[in-house]
Design a protein around this motif. Structure first.
Motif, PDB file in Angstrom:
ATOM      1  N   HIS A   1       2.278  -2.387   6.095  1.00  0.00           N
ATOM      2  CA  HIS A   1       1.686  -1.924   4.819  1.00  0.00           C
ATOM      3  C   HIS A   1       2.114  -2.793   3.618  1.00  0.00           C
ATOM      4  O   HIS A   1       1.893  -2.439   2.479  1.00  0.00           O
ATOM      5  CB  HIS A   1       2.007  -0.447   4.545  1.00  0.00           C
ATOM      6  CG  HIS A   1       3.469  -0.102   4.624  1.00  0.00           C
ATOM      7  ND1 HIS A   1       4.305  -0.243   3.554  1.00  0.00           N
ATOM      8  CD2 HIS A   1       4.229   0.380   5.649  1.00  0.00           C
ATOM      9  CE1 HIS A   1       5.527   0.131   3.902  1.00  0.00           C
ATOM     10  NE2 HIS A   1       5.510   0.511   5.170  1.00  0.00           N
TER      11      HIS A   1
ATOM     12  N   MET B   1       0.860  -1.194   0.000  1.00  0.00           N
ATOM     13  CA  MET B   1       0.000   0.000   0.000  1.00  0.00           C
ATOM     14  C   MET B   1       0.891   1.237   0.000  1.00  0.00           C
ATOM     15  O   MET B   1       1.751   1.389   0.866  1.00  0.00           O
ATOM     16  CB  MET B   1      -0.880  -0.035   1.263  1.00  0.00           C
ATOM     17  CG  MET B   1      -1.737   1.189   1.460  1.00  0.00           C
ATOM     18  SD  MET B   1      -3.036   1.251   0.250  1.00  0.00           S
ATOM     19  CE  MET B   1      -3.484   2.971   0.393  1.00  0.00           C
TER      20      MET B   1
ATOM     21  N   VAL C   1     -10.696  -3.950  -2.440  1.00  0.00           N
ATOM     22  CA  VAL C   1     -10.186  -3.042  -1.409  1.00  0.00           C
ATOM     23  C   VAL C   1     -11.378  -2.262  -0.849  1.00  0.00           C
ATOM     24  O   VAL C   1     -12.052  -1.548  -1.601  1.00  0.00           O
ATOM     25  CB  VAL C   1      -9.154  -2.053  -2.004  1.00  0.00           C
ATOM     26  CG1 VAL C   1      -8.454  -1.308  -0.880  1.00  0.00           C
ATOM     27  CG2 VAL C   1      -8.152  -2.777  -2.889  1.00  0.00           C
TER      28      VAL C   1
ATOM     29  N   VAL D   1      -1.137   1.660  -5.199  1.00  0.00           N
ATOM     30  CA  VAL D   1      -0.629   0.393  -4.652  1.00  0.00           C
ATOM     31  C   VAL D   1       0.435  -0.177  -5.607  1.00  0.00           C
ATOM     32  O   VAL D   1       0.517   0.206  -6.764  1.00  0.00           O
ATOM     33  CB  VAL D   1      -1.749  -0.663  -4.491  1.00  0.00           C
ATOM     34  CG1 VAL D   1      -2.725  -0.274  -3.421  1.00  0.00           C
ATOM     35  CG2 VAL D   1      -2.468  -0.902  -5.821  1.00  0.00           C
TER      36      VAL D   1
ATOM     37  N   LEU E   1      -6.344   5.145  -5.222  1.00  0.00           N
ATOM     38  CA  LEU E   1      -5.564   4.346  -4.283  1.00  0.00           C
ATOM     39  C   LEU E   1      -4.275   3.917  -4.979  1.00  0.00           C
ATOM     40  O   LEU E   1      -4.323   3.248  -6.018  1.00  0.00           O
ATOM     41  CB  LEU E   1      -6.391   3.113  -3.889  1.00  0.00           C
ATOM     42  CG  LEU E   1      -5.945   2.337  -2.658  1.00  0.00           C
ATOM     43  CD1 LEU E   1      -6.147   3.168  -1.407  1.00  0.00           C
ATOM     44  CD2 LEU E   1      -6.754   1.049  -2.555  1.00  0.00           C
TER      45      LEU E   1
END
Length: 1983
Positions: free
Chosen positions: A256, A206, A276, A359, A357
């Motif tokens: 993470h 993450m 997610v 990632v 997001l």
């Protein structure tokens, strides 16, 4: 004193030693040395890289290493005892080092750098190994890395595959061949097919949440979701983000980063998604004021999904931005991910803040341990592990898990008296039996530590909330009993206080009272209401209440009331310790309920397998406990249960629990009496097999027999230990009886139903596993006998079920692989059974893969050279049983077509390879005794013959290159060693049984053929190996080729008179053997040729057959690339073929047939030289001159010396293909004409040949004609195409094929159009001399004339030749080289430009013929070329250089005319003459006069667009004359002392005066014409010219020419020159009546590059540097220095650079059409600048030729020493229709010759009175018929040879092109000699062109002058002929180009060239010199 060393045997040089002392050995650092002796600090020995040189070196320079010595003594071999991997690394790196440098040389940069990195890496790893500090595991790892890199490098460099066992190289001599094959195959497969990983892992990192207005903390939850089954498949990865959207604990990567582990291959599909979910922690409403509420709630924020299929590409998705969506209504939050996956857009949209997001995702493959190794950095930094939900695909024993997964699903709640729905939050606790909450056992997901309580997220105003949140509760087993989970429900107020009010609770116990845990599934729990302040700490108050709606306690009203509200959860237990199954618990607690035992045993089969394996040991203890309790009652049930559990472990999911059971049997099993019951029940089942209808259960029992026997054996051992071995005999009897039952059941044949055969198959599948168990109790021999009896009872009928046959074979295979078979004693018992079954299957060719595997295993156990008695006996059995069938099998499978699919092909190759390896293993194990027994076993000779033929055929198959992959050299060498050993044994049988009266040709032929292909194998050609590899092979096997060669020789000697059967058949094969560059082999094989010749001579009196076969085979072998440099040298000295053993030549000289023998050797040697040259040339990539020249040389050789028509035709087509590839279309057409010549227009059928189908000769000739026409068309040689069009049209007409006739006439017409409409470039010609011994044979010390490429000038041509011969040295002069150059071991190139001299002048001197037509005749069919070199004789007069300026003229005569079948031909003859200064002056004046006439004529007839060329020419001549031009000639030659000192030049001086007077006359007429056309602005110049002209006349002493002017040759009363095109006007000479005969203008050299200031001192400079040493090639014509000889130039004329090399038409004609416009514009360019192409044409305008003939015979040449008088005189009456023409035509048609291409028709003319003017020429009687009546016939465009046309030679310029004779078209600018051009005003420096020596009339005629006509006759082979012109006799023109002409006048007008046949008819007159004209000097030509 030198002492032999004992231990100091091997070392490495650590410092370089130069070996400067006496006997010193020079050593480089890193060399390995072998030490022989030592003395006082010195060693004597040799370097292993060069063992032949021995010497001494200091001991301190060497680091000693341990080594073992083999063969101590003189031939000892030292092998270092270091780790074999180190040895391999060292030798491999040495080999790579050399090849690595070659990569750099070949510019393979990528591989060069990659290999460099790998080599460095290997060196680093090598250091680690040498240091020796590695642990065992690390050492293994390093070796694995090393071998992987070594294999990679070997593969990249094309080196051999190395067989290895545990990283160490194996010696093929130490293992069986089948094992070697398997090792090779394993490495090959490993290289080809990477193993697919079965386990996969997803790495997630993450990064951040990018959002514009966060301000709150977030929770991010990752999980994997299966959209197909609509369920999550993994646990959750949970992490917290801070207010900025970044991970809260950046310093802890495990918070993470996570690895989702154990994904199966089935889960890598597109419907698996990464989901997610993002939860925010903060206020109820995202937009509320900050102070509105201090309480934090978990609220939905957004969701993102990504399909795992997006990661399958294997790339790391580093910065992936996932879009975050929010559902439109909160109530659908629980399924938002499903809606996004299904793309239900109406239910969700992007979050208001447009969040993304960030990632990083990566898919990793392999088991977890491998991932830990390869991605150690990931694990070392820290990463959390996220498991799959539940157990993985494979459950491992010892895996400890006790995880309870709870999913908070949904709730149904009442409003509770409120107007709006509640905001419900669920809180969860785990409470133990004592009522205390358990701490830290609630896991939200990996990445976060477990917590003590859980708070759900809150859905706003929702009484039916759905959460679907998954939690994991890792509760220890000891805490499970009595614990429960409590859920508390609170309403979350949104008011300022923000309190959470408790309004109810639910609970659920984790374990039921009977010990079972909470069952998996959904549970609807009762919501118990309670007050806000209710204390739930006291668990006793609510535990008695019902917890689930499915469970009610009596009529409890409280419970009933609570049922309206409910709460649902889903539970799922993943535990290795707890069970939810009651039946399982009942079974384990059987002692408490003895009455339930039967039921429990029955229900065992229904229990889930994972439950059984969890409690495997307990379950087995239970079963054997029950058996001990009451075996009579429960024996059968327990047996069935045991079978069920055993078969359960066969499942792949539980496969890993087999070791658990094995451990149980070894360590925990205690049933000492169980064996009796187990044997009894098993026998009962086996006995029932044959009768039972349903056999499924029996088959289950048979499947489990391995473990049943394990229990039986272990039980018996326990019993024996306990009782001291009691009842042993009874036990043996039981086993015997059991196996008796088995044998009976196996021997039964299945009648109709397949059930019995299926049971047999099941038994056989598992039976081999029993052997090892029986061995624990019985002797090896006993077990072997039991097994033999059991397997022997199998029915052998083959038509039974095929699948059963395969199973039988598999059983045999497992038997061979079993421990039992490894013992020699048992092996000898089992081998007959194994071989029996194999024999049956091989005979039927069934299950070959399995058969191959079994055989391989059989041979793997028999090691090489094992001389134990048992092994020899085994080999006996195998040879007797299997050798024959094995040979047949190999023949069968290799003759089948290979399967198309790659997988099947691999399998096919595997089977073939394995059988081959088995055969080789067997043959290698056979001893003399075995071979003797084998040969004795054949009852008849026929059987022996068949066997030998069979084994020879198989050996030939084994030798095929495709038998093994190309890098399996190790395997090939082993195979060859076995083959040669076997052949040596069998050749003895051949000698004994098949000689004399029993002679059998077929078997001997097969033997010789095998021996030859054996020797020729690529893998045995040691010369191609690296030195180290060659050394290894020689040490291990020697040179097997020599051994086989000796055997061939020996066998040949034994044949006696039967040798005749093999002559000439074996010549080719034996010749192929001699082509191998192995001296010993050649020494052995050469005498056979003498023998063959001798026997053939005895039989037929000659050896034509030997010769023919030898030549054919030589050709085919050379074209395959056989032979080498050594072979070339040997052949050149007549050695290798007829070489040193003793020299075949010497042997032959002693024979009676020596003459024919020596002749054969000479022929073959010459052919060999040509063939080797051909092969070398063909190796080059692009088509170049060498290839074409070489092919021409070979083609001529086959035709003239060998008369091999088929070979000749083959090479014609090879040459044709080369020409097409090089786009030499004209040459390609000429080449194909050679084949066309050999064919007639007949209906004879022709066979299929090369690319031609079967067809008649007529059809093939027609096809050839059309192809040739097409090529002539593409090569712009349209005149030749027209001839062939006519020829084929004639054929069509004779067959009345008017359709094709029409097409052909149209094609012919189109070719005429192209002649007139399209421009053609005139090529340049270059003379090239190849001197020195290093040139190929066909070039060596010869000179050629080459036709250049388009636009190619001298510098470009020279550069091309130097590129083609990079080692050649360019000679810087034009002189003939001396003998030292000829004999030098080097290459010298001498190159200069030459001028073409057309043989016939007829078309070129005819007026009115367009330049487009003339351009063809200038540069086609040229035999003769010229080169002039000016020089000064005596002292040079500085005032007047012309007094001493001589010209050396060289004429070159070719063997064939250009163009022809090649772009270059050899010079056959060269003639050199010298021209005196006076002759030179005459020639220059003649040329200038001719040029003036042409320009004046063009101007008069308005052919010029403007008058500038004439103006420039007049200005040049007049200006030069005024300023001393012509006067210099007067000063030089008209002075008294010159006349007195040269009385013989009287005529010449008179001639010079005539020309000067004639020039004045022409100038006067020219000025008159000029005045008429001159523009106004140039009037002043004209006036100046007129004034200067009168000055010039006065200087010459001339007054008026008015009388002459009326009859001026250029005054055309009718304005047209055509009316008297060939007349000879009488009014040119000053007296108005004399006709002055001139030399033919066509024999003049071109003058377009003469210096206009040729009389100036600048012009007299000589240019000695022939190849371009001058500063400017524009100013100096470097290639051919020539004098400036224009008599009419001046020092004030145009700049030397202006028009030095423009074509004549571009400069002299003022009436050019538009398309010629560029020529005018470019006429002032320097040679470098001026383009020359179809756009900038070079042809001469027709009127340039016209003018000459109007001037009359006075314009004709007087003397060309190379021409006979008849050739020089031009007939002034060229009537096309003379009375003789018919006769001449008939003669010509009879000779079948086509003489010339047609020209356009023209009207018949009446003879002009001028034609009857009496000529005052000294030689009127000697006129040649060439110019007479025969003129009416068309000379052949491919045949006539003109002596006079001269091209403008190029300056050094142009572009590079490879190929000395590349046959593409060349650009040139060439003009006929009579066209004096404007550029005479501007050529700066003298350049010579060779011309014949002038022959004055009073002097005797030189011999060659009389021979010249004969030479012309000798040129009769057509230009496309391949015959070298060695005979001086006429050869008829090819029939294919002849057009018969009728006696009547032809319908078409006459052709412009004279007939060749006239040369023949008038030979007598031509050879007789007769009265000769006054000799005139030839003009000096420039380049």
């Amino acid at each position: 004193m030198w002492i032999p060393t004992e231990h100091e045997k091997y070392g490495v040089v650590i410092a370089s030693f130069r070996g400067t002392v006496p006997y010193g050995l020079s050593l480089e650092i890193g060399d390995t040395v072998q030490i022989l002796e030592k003395c006082d600090g010195w060693y004597r020995g040799f370097a292993l890289k060069n063992p032949n040189i021995k010497g001494i070196f200091p001991s301190s320079y060497v680091h000693l290493k341990n080594a073992c010595v083999k063969n101590k003594g003189q031939f000892e071999m030292v092998i270092p005892t270091e780790d074999s991997v180190i040895t391999e690394m060292t030798s491999t790196l040495r080999d790579w080092g050399t090849m690595w440098k070659q990569l750099y040389v070949r510019n393979e940069g990528d591989l060069f750098h990659r290999l460099w990195h790998i080599m460095n890496e290997i060196l680093d790893l090598r250091r680690q190994v040498l240091v020796g500090h590695l642990t065992h595991d690390r050492m293994k790892d390093v070796k694995r890395h090393i071998t992987a890199r070594l294999d990679w490098g070997n593969e990249q460099l094309g080196l051999d595959l190395v067989p290895r066992k545990e990283y160490a190289m194996v010696d093929p001599e130490d293992i069986s061949i089948t094992e070697l094959y398997r090792l090779m195959e394993h490495r090959h497969r490993k290289k080809d097919t990477p193993v697919q990983a079965s386990s996969h892992h997803l790495f997630v990192q993450m990064k951040s949440l990018m959002c514009s207005n966060l301000g709150e903390e977030l929770e991010v939850i990752f999980s994997l979701f299966d959209s197909k089954e609509n369920r999550p498949i993994s646990e959750r990865f949970f992490l917290r983000l801070n207010r900025n959207g970044l991970p809260k604990a950046p310093d802890k990567p495990e918070r993470h980063c996570s690895l989702f582990v154990d994904l199966g291959s089935s889960e890598l599909r597109k419907d698996i998604y990464i989901t997610v979910h993002i939860i925010r922690i903060g206020r109820m409403g995202a937009g509320e004021k900050k102070n509105a509420c201090s309480v934090q709630y978990r609220r939905p924020f957004g969701c993102a999904v990504l399909s795992i299929a997006d990661l399958l590409t294997g790339e790391t998705k580093d910065d992936l931005i996932l879009k975050v969506y929010m559902c439109n209504t909160e109530s659908e939050w629980y399924q938002i991910h499903e809606n996004i996956i299904k793309k239900l857009n109406a239910r969700y949209n992007l979050t208001g803040s447009n969040a993304g997001l960030a990632v990083s995702l990566q898919l990793l493959h392999g088991d977890i341990e491998q991932i830990r190794r390869e991605y150690s950095s990931v694990f070392s930094h820290g990463v959390s592990i996220t498991r799959k939900l539940g157990f993985s695909n494979i459950i491992m024993p010892g895996e400890m898990r006790n995880d309870l997964y709870i999913t908070i699903e949904r709730g149904e709640f009442e409003k509770g008296g409120k107007s709006v729905a509640r905001n419900v939050e669920v809180t969860m606790f785990i409470v133990d039996s004592s009522g205390q909450a358990l701490k830290d056992f609630i896991s939200f997901g990996s990445g976060e530590p477990p917590a003590s309580e859980y708070h759900s997220f809150v859905l706003y105003h929702n009484n039916s909330p759905r959460w679907s949140e998954l939690l994991k509760l890792p509760i220890p087993v000891d805490k499970f009993r009595g614990a429960h989970i409590r859920f508390e429900f609170r309403h979350c107020s949104t008011k300022e206080k923000g309190e959470k009010k408790l309004f109810g609770f639910s609970f659920v116990p984790l374990m039921q009272e009977d010990g079972r845990t909470l069952p998996d599934g959904t549970h609807e729990l009762i919501v118990h209401k309670c007050e806000e302040n209710t204390n739930l700490q006291d668990t006793t108050r609510y535990l008695k209440l019902p917890f689930s709606k499915g469970i009610f306690l009596g009529n409890n009203n409280q419970a009933m009331k609570a049922t309206k509200e409910s709460f649902c959860i889903t539970s799922f237990l993943c535990s290795t310790k707890l069970t939810q199954n009651g039946d399982m618990l009942d079974l384990l607690k059987w002692r408490t309920h003895p009455d339930k035992i039967t039921g429990c045993l029955s229900k065992l089969k229904e229990i889930d397998g994972s439950e059984i394996v969890k409690f495997l040991q307990d379950t087995l203890d239970t079963l054997f406990g029950i058996l001990d309790e009451n075996s009579q009652k429960y024996g059968s049930k327990v047996f069935d249960s045991l079978v069920h559990i055993i078969n359960l472990l066969q499942d792949s999911k539980f496969h890993h629990f087999k070791p658990v059971m094995d451990t149980y049997i070894e360590s925990h099993f205690a049933g000492a009496l169980a064996y009796r019951d187990l044997i009894k029940v098993l026998k009962w089942y086996v006995d029932r097999i044959t009768e039972a209808e349903r056999q499924e259960h029996i088959q289950e029992v048979l499947k489990a027999q391995e473990y049943i026997f394990k229990y039986i054996v272990q039980s018996r051992r326990l019993f024996s230990l306990a009782t001291g071995g009691q009842n042993e005999e009874e036990f043996r009897c039981c086993i015997q009886e059991l196996l008796m039952s088995v044998r009976f059941f196996l021997s039964q044949e299945s009648k109709g139903s397949g059930a019995l055969s299926q049971s047999q198959a099941v038994f056989l599948s598992s039976f081999p596993a029993v052997y090892s168990e029986l061995l624990k109790l019985f002797d090896v021999r006993e077990v072997a006998n039991l097994v033999q009896d059991t397997l022997g009872s199998l029915p052998t009928i083959l038509h039974v079920d095929d699948s059963l046959q395969a199973i039988k074979l598999q059983c045999i295979g497992k038997t061979v692989e079993s421990q039992l078979y490894t013992n020699p004693d048992s092996r000898y018992i089992l081998l007959p059974v194994v071989l029996h079954h194999l024999h049956i299957h091989l005979q039927e060719q069934k299950d070959l893969i399995m058969c191959a595997r079994i055989l391989s295993n059989v041979f793997c156990l028999i090691k090489k050279n094992s001389s134990e008695k048992s092994v020899l006996e085994e080999i006996d059995v195998i040879v007797t049983s299997l050798l024959d069938i094995l040979l047949r099998t190999i023949l069968e499978i290799t003759s089948r077509p290979q399967p198309s699919s790659s997988a099947m092909r691999f399998q096919f190759q595997d089977v073939t390879g394995e059988f081959v390896a088995c055969l080789l293993s067997l043959l290698r194990q056979m001893t003399d005794r075995h071979y003797q027994q084998l040969l004795d076993s054949f009852n008849t000779k026929e059987e022996l013959r068949d066997f030998l033929l069979q084994i020879f055929t198989v050996f030939r198959i084994l030798i095929r290159p495709e038998m093994f992959p190309k890098d399996w050299t190790v395997m090939r060498l082993v195979a060859n060693n076995v083959i040669i050993t076997t052949v040596l044994y069998l050749s003895d049988a051949l000698r004994k049984n098949f000689l004399n009266e029993n002679f059998d040709y077929k078997i001997w032929d097969s033997y010789f053929y095998l021996a030859v292909i054996f020797i020729n194998q690529l893998c045995l050609q040691l010369e191609m190996f690296t030195p180290s590899k060659k050394k290894k092979v020689l040490e291990k096997y020697g040179d097997m080729r020599v051994t086989m060669g000796c055997e061939i020789f020996s066998m040949w000697q034994n044949l006696g008179e039967h040798k005749l059967h093999f002559i000439p058949a074996l010549i080719g094969p034996f010749l192929e053997v001699t082509l191998i560059p192995q001296q010993d082999l050649r020494n052995v094989m050469i005498p056979i040729f003498h023998d063959m010749m001798d026997w053939e001579q005895r039989r037929s009196g000659n050896f034509k057959q030997v010769e023919a076969k030898l030549i054919d085979k030589l050709d085919s072998l050379m074209s395959e690339g056989k032979g080498d440099e050594t072979y070339r040298e040997l052949f050149n000295s007549i050695i290798p073929l007829f070489g040193p053993y003793p020299s075949l030549l010497k042997k032959i000289e002693r024979e009676t047939w020596r003459e024919s023998g020596v002749s054969l050797i000479a022929t073959v040697t010459r052919l060999m030289e040509r063939l080797l040259d051909y092969r070398d040339c063909m190796k080059m990539g692009e088509v170049d001159g060498k290839k074409i020249g070489c092919t021409v040389s070979l083609l001529n050789f086959y035709k003239t010396e060998l008369n091999k028509e088929e070979m000749y035709i083959r090479y014609i087509h090879k040459l044709y293909d080369l020409h097409l590839k090089a786009q030499n279309f004209t040459e390609a057409a000429y080449t194909l004409l050679l084949y066309d010549e050999l064919l007639e227009w007949s209906d004879r059928p022709l066979r299929e040949f090369l690319t031609y189908p079967m067809q008649t000769e007529w059809q093939r000739k027609e096809h050839l004609h059309l192809t040739i026409i097409q090529n002539f068309d593409r090569g712009k040689c349209w005149e030749n195409g027209i001839i062939l069009c006519r020829k084929i049209a004639e054929q069509y007409e004779s067959y009345y094929d008017y359709r094709n006739l029409s097409k052909m006439r149209m094609m012919e017409a189109s070719l005429y159009d192209k002649i007139m409409d399209q421009q053609r470039l005139e090529p340049e010609f270059f003379r090239v001399g190849f001197y020195g011994k290093k040139f190929p044979f066909f070039l060596r010390n010869k000179e050629f004339v080459c036709r250049g490429h388009d636009y190619e000038r001298l510098e470009a041509f020279q550069q091309r030749m130097l590129n083609e011969f990079p080692h050649a040295i360019a000679m810087q002069h034009a002189n003939q080289p001396d003998e030292t150059i000829f004999q030098a071991e080097a290459q010298y190139l001498q190159i200069y430009a030459v001028t073409p001299i057309p043989e016939s002048q007829e078309v070129l001197q005819r007026e009115g013929v367009p330049d487009n037509i003339k351009s063809f005749y200038k540069v086609n069919h040229i035999w003769k070329f010229r080169y002039d070199r000016p020089f000064h004789k005596g002292t040079k007069d500085k005032e007047n250089e012309f007094k001493s300026l001589w010209v050396e003229r060289t004429s070159l005569y070719l063997v064939q005319s250009l163009p022809g079948i090649s772009r270059w031909f050899e010079v056959e003859k060269r003639e050199v003459v010298e021209m005196s200064p006076l002759e030179n002056a005459i020639e220059v004046l003649e040329n200038k006069n001719q040029q003036l006439k042409t320009l004046i004529s063009q101007c008069q007839t308005r052919q010029m667009q403007n008058i500038n060329p004439l103006t420039m020419c007049l200005n040049g001549v007049i200006d030069a004359a005024v300023n001393g031009g012509v006067s210099r000639y007067q000063e030089a030659f008209f002075v008294k002392e010159y006349i007195l000192s040269h009385p013989e030049d009287g005529e010449k001086i008179a001639r010079l005066r005539e020309l000067m007077l004639e020039q004045a006359q022409i100038l006067e007429f020219g000025l008159a014409v000029h005045e008429k056309f001159v523009p106004q602005d140039m009037r002043p110049l004209h006036k100046k010219l007129v004034d200067q002209f009168f000055v010039m006349k006065s200087s010459l002493g001339i007054q008026e020419f008015s009388a002459c002017m009326q009859a001026s040759p250029v005054h055309f009363p009718n304005g047209s020159p055509r009316v008297c095109r060939n007349s000879a006007p009488a009014s040119v000479s000053p007296d108005g009546t004399r006709v002055i005969p001139r030399r033919s203008p066509l024999s003049y050299p071109a003058v377009n590059r003469y210096s206009s200031s040729s009389l100036s001192s600048q012009a007299s400079a000589e240019v000695s540097n022939i190849t371009g040493q001058s500063e400017s090639s524009d100013e100096v014509f470097n290639m051919q220095p020539s004098p400036s000889t224009s008599s009419l130039s001046s020092t004030h004329s145009a700049s030397p650079n202006v028009t030095s090399s423009a074509p004549s038409s571009a400069r002299a004609s003022p009436l050019l059409s538009d398309k010629h416009k560029h020529s005018r514009e470019n006429s002032c360019l320097s040679p470098r600048e001026r383009p020359c192409s179809a756009i900038y044409p070079t042809p001469v305008e027709p009127s340039q030729r016209m003018l000459f003939n109007h001037i009359g015979d006075g314009a004709l040449p007087r003397s060309d020493p190379n021409l006979s008088a008849p050739e020089k005189a031009v007939n002034p009456t060229p009537s096309s229709w003379s009375l003789d023409s018919g006769k001449e035509a008939k003669n010509m048609s009879d000779s079948g010759k086509l003489i010339s291409p047609p020209v356009p028709p023209r009207p018949t003319q009446t003879a002009s009175p001028a034609r009857h003017t009496t000529s005052i020429s000294p030689s009127p009687a000697g006129r040649s018929p060439l110019k007479g009546s025969v003129q009416s016939f068309t000379p052949s465009p491919v045949e006539y040879h003109s002596p006079g046309l001269i091209s403008n030679s190029p300056v050094l310029s142009g572009s590079y092109s490879s190929g000395i004779s590349s046959l593409s078209r060349c650009s040139t600018s060439e003009t006929s000699g009579f066209e004096n051009q404007v550029n005479e005003q501007s050529a700066p420096v003298p350049v010579p062109v060779p011309l014949p020596v002038p022959v004055p009339v009073p002097m005797p005629v030189p011999t060659y002058a009389g021979e010249e006509p004969v030479r012309k006759e000798s040129k009769t082979p057509p230009p496309y002929s391949v015959y070298e012109r060695t005979l001086r006799r006429p050869v008829p023109l090819p029939h294919s180009l002849s057009i018969p002409v009728t006696p009547e006048p032809p319908a078409l007008p006459p052709k412009p060239l004279a007939a060749r046949s006239s040369h023949l008819e008038n030979g007598a007159r031509r050879t007789d010199p007769g009265p000769r004209p006054r000799p005139l000097p030839r003009k000096v030509s420039q380049l």
